[in-house]
Design a protein around this motif. Structure first.
Motif, PDB file in Angstrom:
ATOM      1  N   SER A  43      -7.766   3.223  -1.308  1.00  0.00           N
ATOM      2  CA  SER A  43      -6.417   3.305  -1.878  1.00  0.00           C
ATOM      3  C   SER A  43      -5.404   3.790  -0.846  1.00  0.00           C
ATOM      4  O   SER A  43      -4.242   3.354  -0.855  1.00  0.00           O
ATOM      5  CB  SER A  43      -6.415   4.218  -3.107  1.00  0.00           C
ATOM      6  OG  SER A  43      -7.268   3.691  -4.113  1.00  0.00           O
ATOM      7  N   CYS A  48      -1.819   2.230  -2.409  1.00  0.00           N
ATOM      8  CA  CYS A  48      -1.627   2.179  -3.857  1.00  0.00           C
ATOM      9  C   CYS A  48      -1.393   3.590  -4.414  1.00  0.00           C
ATOM     10  O   CYS A  48      -2.337   4.367  -4.550  1.00  0.00           O
ATOM     11  CB  CYS A  48      -2.838   1.547  -4.548  1.00  0.00           C
ATOM     12  SG  CYS A  48      -2.610   1.440  -6.334  1.00  0.00           S
ATOM     13  N   ASN A 135      -6.443  -1.802  -6.694  1.00  0.00           N
ATOM     14  CA  ASN A 135      -5.246  -1.435  -5.936  1.00  0.00           C
ATOM     15  C   ASN A 135      -4.207  -2.543  -6.021  1.00  0.00           C
ATOM     16  O   ASN A 135      -3.023  -2.292  -6.276  1.00  0.00           O
ATOM     17  CB  ASN A 135      -5.566  -1.199  -4.466  1.00  0.00           C
ATOM     18  CG  ASN A 135      -6.414   0.022  -4.178  1.00  0.00           C
ATOM     19  OD1 ASN A 135      -6.992   0.121  -3.095  1.00  0.00           O
ATOM     20  ND2 ASN A 135      -6.525   0.949  -5.105  1.00  0.00           N
ATOM     21  N   SER A 138      -2.549  -2.796  -9.438  1.00  0.00           N
ATOM     22  CA  SER A 138      -1.556  -1.733  -9.644  1.00  0.00           C
ATOM     23  C   SER A 138      -0.328  -1.921  -8.771  1.00  0.00           C
ATOM     24  O   SER A 138       0.803  -1.699  -9.227  1.00  0.00           O
ATOM     25  CB  SER A 138      -2.186  -0.355  -9.377  1.00  0.00           C
ATOM     26  OG  SER A 138      -3.074  -0.038 -10.421  1.00  0.00           O
ATOM     27  N   ILE A 139      -0.523  -2.318  -7.525  1.00  0.00           N
ATOM     28  CA  ILE A 139       0.621  -2.535  -6.628  1.00  0.00           C
ATOM     29  C   ILE A 139       1.491  -3.681  -7.145  1.00  0.00           C
ATOM     30  O   ILE A 139       2.710  -3.559  -7.243  1.00  0.00           O
ATOM     31  CB  ILE A 139       0.143  -2.794  -5.180  1.00  0.00           C
ATOM     32  CG1 ILE A 139      -0.439  -1.511  -4.583  1.00  0.00           C
ATOM     33  CG2 ILE A 139       1.289  -3.325  -4.321  1.00  0.00           C
ATOM     34  CD1 ILE A 139      -1.215  -1.718  -3.291  1.00  0.00           C
TER      35      ILE A 139
END
Length: 151
Positions: A43, A48, A135, A138-139
């Protein structure tokens, strides 16, 4: 758009992969602390913020010290803070995330394999690959990191 909410079936499938990895890690003798170090390091490399916030908390719950988290970006220069298994796991995580040239990858895998079984190596590759996918979810979804009161 939050792609995990837009196509929840795909996200649940990814969560199922993560659960299978946790079970395989336990069977391979990799404890939660090692797995959370991998999650945090990948991460960090992908940048992220949501996953960093989440897995840093999980890492502390699993027994990773704040000092270890503080120096994690420089883990390779901090051999006294990390066990040989943790160092090997972090090397695998970085290799999977950065996908270096073939010679570098062979060298890094060979070094990690001195401390990891085939099952452990496989689980760590899956773990780094999967947290990398989380990651990116979410990004791309721009999941926010909410302010919380510290304990």
């Amino acid at each position: 758009m939050w792609i995990d909410k837009q196509t929840p079936g795909v996200f649940h499938a990814l969560e199922s992969v993560a659960l299978a990895i946790r079970e395989a890690a336990t069977a391979a003798g990799l404890d939660r602390a090692v797995m959370e170090l991998v999650n945090v390091r990948v991460s960090q490399l992908t940048g992220c913020p949501f996953c960093l916030d989440l897995h840093s908390r999980f890492a502390r719950e699993a027994g990773i010290t704040q000092q270890q988290l503080d120096v994690l970006p420089a883990w390779a220069r901090s051999p006294y803070l990390f066990t040989e298994i943790e160092q090997a796991a972090l090397q695998v995580a970085e290799t999977v995330t950065s996908l270096p040239d073939e010679e570098s990858m062979r060298r890094e895998y060979a070094a990690a394999r001195q401390h990891l079984s085939d099952d452990q190596m496989s689980v760590l590759i899956w773990a780094a690959t999967t947290i990398g996918a989380f990651n990116r979810v979410s990004i791309m979804s721009k999941h926010p990191v909410r302010v919380r009161k510290e304990n």
